[in-house]
Design a protein around this motif. Structure first.
Motif, PDB file in Angstrom:
ATOM      1  N   PHE A  63       0.836  -1.195   0.000  1.00 56.52           N
ATOM      2  CA  PHE A  63       0.000   0.000   0.000  1.00 56.52           C
ATOM      3  C   PHE A  63       0.871   1.245   0.000  1.00 56.52           C
ATOM      4  O   PHE A  63       1.881   1.317   0.709  1.00 56.52           O
ATOM      5  N   VAL A  64       0.441   2.244  -0.768  1.00 53.73           N
ATOM      6  CA  VAL A  64       1.133   3.529  -0.807  1.00 53.73           C
ATOM      7  C   VAL A  64       0.221   4.640  -0.284  1.00 53.73           C
ATOM      8  O   VAL A  64       0.577   5.365   0.640  1.00 53.73           O
ATOM      9  N   ALA A  65      -0.956   4.783  -0.897  1.00 53.58           N
ATOM     10  CA  ALA A  65      -1.867   5.857  -0.514  1.00 53.58           C
ATOM     11  C   ALA A  65      -3.270   5.514  -0.982  1.00 53.58           C
ATOM     12  O   ALA A  65      -3.446   4.737  -1.922  1.00 53.58           O
ATOM     13  N   ALA A  66      -4.263   6.107  -0.335  1.00 53.40           N
ATOM     14  CA  ALA A  66      -5.648   5.891  -0.725  1.00 53.40           C
ATOM     15  C   ALA A  66      -6.451   7.151  -0.452  1.00 53.40           C
ATOM     16  O   ALA A  66      -6.100   7.951   0.427  1.00 53.40           O
ATOM     17  N   ILE A  67      -7.531   7.298  -1.201  1.00 50.65           N
ATOM     18  CA  ILE A  67      -8.375   8.481  -1.074  1.00 50.65           C
ATOM     19  C   ILE A  67      -9.822   8.061  -1.240  1.00 50.65           C
ATOM     20  O   ILE A  67     -10.144   7.193  -2.055  1.00 50.65           O
ATOM     21  N   ASN A  68     -10.715   8.663  -0.459  1.00 47.39           N
ATOM     22  CA  ASN A  68     -12.121   8.292  -0.576  1.00 47.39           C
ATOM     23  C   ASN A  68     -12.750   8.970  -1.796  1.00 47.39           C
ATOM     24  O   ASN A  68     -12.114   9.735  -2.511  1.00 47.39           O
TER      25      ASN A  68
END
Length: 122
Positions: free
Chosen positions: A47-52
Motif C-alpha cells: 500500500f502507498v496511498a488511498a483516497i475516498n
C-alpha cells in the motif's frame, strides 16, 4: 466495470519529483475510492496511498508520508500521486486500484490498472 490506466512513470534521480496519473473510465468514477500500490522486484505489492470518493479522507503508508500526496479530480475521472523527494527505495511498479469504499488492503480492491514503472537512481 472500471478501467484504469496509469501514466507518468519514468527514470529519475533521487530527490526529484514525479506525478503519476490514473485515468478511469467505465462506471461513475466519483463513486469509487482509489488507492495507489507499488511492487518492487521480489517483493509483495504494498500500500502507498488511498483516497475516498470525495477526496475528504486520505491515508498514506508511513514510508511515503510527508513526501507523497494523493488527490483526485472527479470531473476529469483522474486520481494523482504526487511524489516528492524520491528515494531509490521508491523504485517499483506503481498501480492504481478502485473499490467502493476506502481500504489500505490490496486484496480488497476489485479493479486494477496495468501499472507504471518508477525507477529512482541514486
Amino acid at each position: 466495470q472500471v478501467q484504469l490506466v496509469e501514466s507518468g512513470g519514468g527514470l529519475v534521480q533521487a530527490g526529484v519529483s514525479l506525478r503519476l496519473s490514473c485515468a478511469a473510465s467505465g462506471r461513475t468514477f466519483g463513486g469509487y475510492a482509489m488507492g495507489w500500490f507499488r511492487q518492487a522486484p521480489g517483493k509483495e505489492r504494498e500500500f502507498v496511498a488511498a483516497i475516498n470518493w470525495s477526496g475528504s479522507s486520505t491515508y498514506y503508508a508511513d514510508s511515503v508520508k510527508g513526501r507523497f500526496t494523493i488527490s483526485r479530480d472527479n470531473a476529469k475521472n483522474t486520481v494523482y500521486l504526487q511524489m516528492n523527494s524520491l528515494k531509490p527505495e521508491d523504485t517499483a511498479v506503481y498501480y492504481c486500484a478502485a473499490r467502493r469504499s476506502l481500504s489500505v488492503v490490496a486484496t480488497d480492491y476489485a479493479y486494477w490498472g496495468q501499472g507504471t514503472q518508477v525507477t529512482v537512481s541514486s
